[in-house]
Design an enzyme around this catalytic site. Structure first.
Site, PDB file in Angstrom:
ATOM      1  N   ALA A 193       0.832  -0.872  -0.200  1.00  0.00           N
ATOM      2  CA  ALA A 193       0.342   0.044  -0.155  1.00  0.00           C
ATOM      3  C   ALA A 193       0.662   1.832   0.419  1.00  0.00           C
ATOM      4  O   ALA A 193       0.311   2.300   0.861  1.00  0.00           O
ATOM      5  CB  ALA A 193      -0.738  -0.194   1.233  1.00  0.00           C
ATOM      6  N   ALA A 207       7.851   8.875  -6.564  1.00  0.00           N
ATOM      7  CA  ALA A 207       6.497   8.853  -5.997  1.00  0.00           C
ATOM      8  C   ALA A 207       5.559   9.079  -7.165  1.00  0.00           C
ATOM      9  O   ALA A 207       4.607   8.259  -6.945  1.00  0.00           O
ATOM     10  CB  ALA A 207       6.181   9.985  -5.070  1.00  0.00           C
ATOM     11  N   GLN A 208       5.688  10.522  -8.032  1.00  0.00           N
ATOM     12  CA  GLN A 208       4.918  10.608  -8.665  1.00  0.00           C
ATOM     13  C   GLN A 208       4.856   9.673 -10.400  1.00  0.00           C
ATOM     14  O   GLN A 208       3.934   8.939 -10.432  1.00  0.00           O
ATOM     15  CB  GLN A 208       5.402  11.931  -9.740  1.00  0.00           C
ATOM     16  CG  GLN A 208       6.388  12.238 -10.154  1.00  0.00           C
ATOM     17  CD  GLN A 208       6.524  13.683 -10.967  1.00  0.00           C
ATOM     18  OE1 GLN A 208       5.965  13.526 -11.592  1.00  0.00           O
ATOM     19  NE2 GLN A 208       7.842  14.227 -11.122  1.00  0.00           N
ATOM     20  N   VAL A 266       3.990 -10.550   3.414  1.00  0.00           N
ATOM     21  CA  VAL A 266       4.191 -11.576   1.914  1.00  0.00           C
ATOM     22  C   VAL A 266       5.781 -11.935   2.808  1.00  0.00           C
ATOM     23  O   VAL A 266       6.617 -11.525   2.394  1.00  0.00           O
ATOM     24  CB  VAL A 266       3.896 -10.733   0.474  1.00  0.00           C
ATOM     25  CG1 VAL A 266       4.477 -11.754  -0.066  1.00  0.00           C
ATOM     26  CG2 VAL A 266       3.406 -10.317   0.439  1.00  0.00           C
ATOM     27  N   GLU A 310      17.881  16.132   1.062  1.00  0.00           N
ATOM     28  CA  GLU A 310      16.587  16.509   2.388  1.00  0.00           C
ATOM     29  C   GLU A 310      16.623  16.357   3.763  1.00  0.00           C
ATOM     30  O   GLU A 310      16.792  16.854   4.470  1.00  0.00           O
ATOM     31  CB  GLU A 310      15.459  15.660   1.723  1.00  0.00           C
ATOM     32  CG  GLU A 310      15.056  16.143   0.162  1.00  0.00           C
ATOM     33  CD  GLU A 310      13.730  15.714  -0.263  1.00  0.00           C
ATOM     34  OE1 GLU A 310      12.930  16.509  -0.485  1.00  0.00           O
ATOM     35  OE2 GLU A 310      12.667  14.333   0.128  1.00  0.00           O
ATOM     36  N   LYS A 353       7.182  22.504  -2.769  1.00  0.00           N
ATOM     37  CA  LYS A 353       7.166  21.950  -2.229  1.00  0.00           C
ATOM     38  C   LYS A 353       6.244  21.673  -1.553  1.00  0.00           C
ATOM     39  O   LYS A 353       5.057  20.385  -1.073  1.00  0.00           O
ATOM     40  CB  LYS A 353       8.451  21.558  -1.350  1.00  0.00           C
ATOM     41  CG  LYS A 353       8.814  20.395  -0.302  1.00  0.00           C
ATOM     42  CD  LYS A 353       8.758  19.418  -1.040  1.00  0.00           C
ATOM     43  CE  LYS A 353       8.966  18.078  -0.265  1.00  0.00           C
ATOM     44  NZ  LYS A 353       9.484  17.066  -0.820  1.00  0.00           N
ATOM     45  N   ASN A 388      -1.030  -5.270   2.965  1.00  0.00           N
ATOM     46  CA  ASN A 388       0.431  -4.527   3.494  1.00  0.00           C
ATOM     47  C   ASN A 388       0.258  -4.781   4.707  1.00  0.00           C
ATOM     48  O   ASN A 388      -0.402  -5.561   5.495  1.00  0.00           O
ATOM     49  CB  ASN A 388      -0.416  -3.469   4.061  1.00  0.00           C
ATOM     50  CG  ASN A 388       0.585  -2.171   3.820  1.00  0.00           C
ATOM     51  OD1 ASN A 388       1.415  -1.918   2.805  1.00  0.00           O
ATOM     52  ND2 ASN A 388       1.072  -0.968   4.517  1.00  0.00           N
TER      53      ASN A 388
END
Length: 397
Positions: free
Chosen positions: A12, A312-313, A82, A169, A372, A38
């Site tokens: 997930a 992520a995108q 899993v 970051e 951001k 998940n």
């Protein structure tokens, strides 16, 4: 025996959640049984984890209960790990049971790629989950507390391996947190050292050079020491060996230098490159037309033949495309090839600072920091609408 096709989604993360949400929107009543597996009952926002890891934000801003994101009348949530994927039998072996499937979507997330650096798996921490983030934060605070008791300088020396997005970051947030920790534990800030080590010839590889220079200048002013073009040769319990044998003493080593796919894919018999499956145009595993692979587990190439980095995108866009293609297959219709559309790139540099390339334009400083925030708020809106934006969104700071 039911003739309704069974769809199983493993993981997930960004891809898994977007797949599940799109399926519950597209599928008609009783058209398919959908199960989402998940390990935890929450979805965590990976791109936000560097903040609670450094202690500049709470963990609660980085996770959302899955029950708030899916319709549990349409999707069955199974909280389990899993253990094995049996492609020939079309079965998933969980730690506490077995699931059979007609369509499988694998979005299990990646594992740290240490490139065989001795000691890295044993001695370094990674920013990969809510639990690992808790460990890093509490470890850092513990080192400051211990320093006041034993005065060992390496306790307040920090090495971050990798100066890609995650590394930069994180060091930015850590540099922002240091003054607060020094005040809390009565430590002289001049005694604290943060090293960011990168084997590549540049920090933030692939980013615009002008923006990279700006980012490095911002972080140097915050007290970060960069070692660029210098590989880590070995990770020890008390630091790292870099370059030609130089030792950086540090009681804290955080590795952000790479992600590979999931080892379960190779164990299942799928052909992988660094744990990732080179999927076809429709995100399917070669030779398995009912098995889809998305996110960190998939390998997708751009027009120049280079693999897209696992972001992520791209996982979000894969999730939407994957769901559409599963529905098309159930309805015996043509699938849509996956085409990635970049929305831009933003890297946070701590409070009020960032760099960004959006729509071909370059941004830095306060403007980039607002972009951001918009990126983060947009994701919350996509998965949970205005209520989630209001509950988890960061509008200030």
């Amino acid at each position: 025996m039911s003739s309704i096709p069974k769809i199983v989604i493993l993981g997930a993360g960004y891809g898994g959640i977007l797949t599940a949400q799109r399926l519950q929107k597209e599928l008609n009543y009783n058209e398919a049984d959908v199960t989402l597996v998940n390990r935890h009952d929450y979805h965590y926002i990976t791109t936000h984890l560097h903040m609670p890891a450094a202690g500049t934000d709470t963990i609660e801003h980085a996770r959302v209960p899955i029950s708030k994101l899916i319709d549990e009348f349409k999707i069955d949530l199974v909280k389990s790990s899993v253990k094995e994927i049996r492609l020939q039998d079309r079965k998933i072996i969980l730690e506490d049971g077995t699931l059979s499937y007609d369509y499988l979507i694998i979005g299990l997330g990646g594992e740290p790629e240490t490139f065989g650096i001795p000691g890295m798996l044993d001695h370094a921490m990674t920013i990969r989950s809510i639990n690992s983030v808790r460990l890093i934060r509490e470890h850092i605070e513990y080192q400051f507390a211990m320093y006041k008791n034993d005065n060992k300088r390496n306790r307040i020396r920090f090495v971050v391996g990798g100066a890609g997005f995650s590394g930069v970051e994180f060091v930015a947030e850590l540099a922002d947190r240091i003054p607060q920790l020094c005040k809390e534990f009565d430590v002289n800030p001049k005694h604290v050292h943060i090293y960011n080590v990168e084997a590549a010839p540049s920090a933030l590889p692939g980013f615009d050079p002008e923006l990279v220079e700006h980012a490095m200048n911002v972080l140097k002013k915050k007290g970060v020491t960069f070692k660029i073009g210098v590989p880590i040769k070995q990770c020890l319990p008390d630091g790292v060996i870099v370059g030609e044998g130089e030792k950086l003493d540090a009681a804290t080593v955080v590795w952000t230098g790479g992600i590979r796919g999931n080892s379960l894919l190779e164990q299942a018999g799928l052909e992988v490159m660094r744990g990732r499956v080179k999927v076809d145009d429709y995100l399917r595993a070669p030779g398995h037309e009912h098995v889809y692979v998305i996110g960190d587990n998939s390998l997708v190439f751009n027009a120049e033949g280079r693999p897209y980095p696992p972001t992520a995108q791209i996982a979000m866009q894969q999730g939407v495309n994957c769901a559409k293609n599963v529905v098309a297959s159930i309805r015996k219709k043509q699938p849509q090839p996956f085409v990635f559309t970049s929305k831009g790139t933003v890297a946070s540099l701590g409070k009020g600072e960032a760099i960004a390339v959006v729509g071909g334009k370059k941004y830095k400083g306060w403007k980039a920091a607002q972009l951001k925030k918009l990126v983060d708020l947009r994701y919350l809106f996509i998965i949970g609408g205005i209520p989630l934006v209001l509950k988890k969104g960061r509008f200030f700071g």
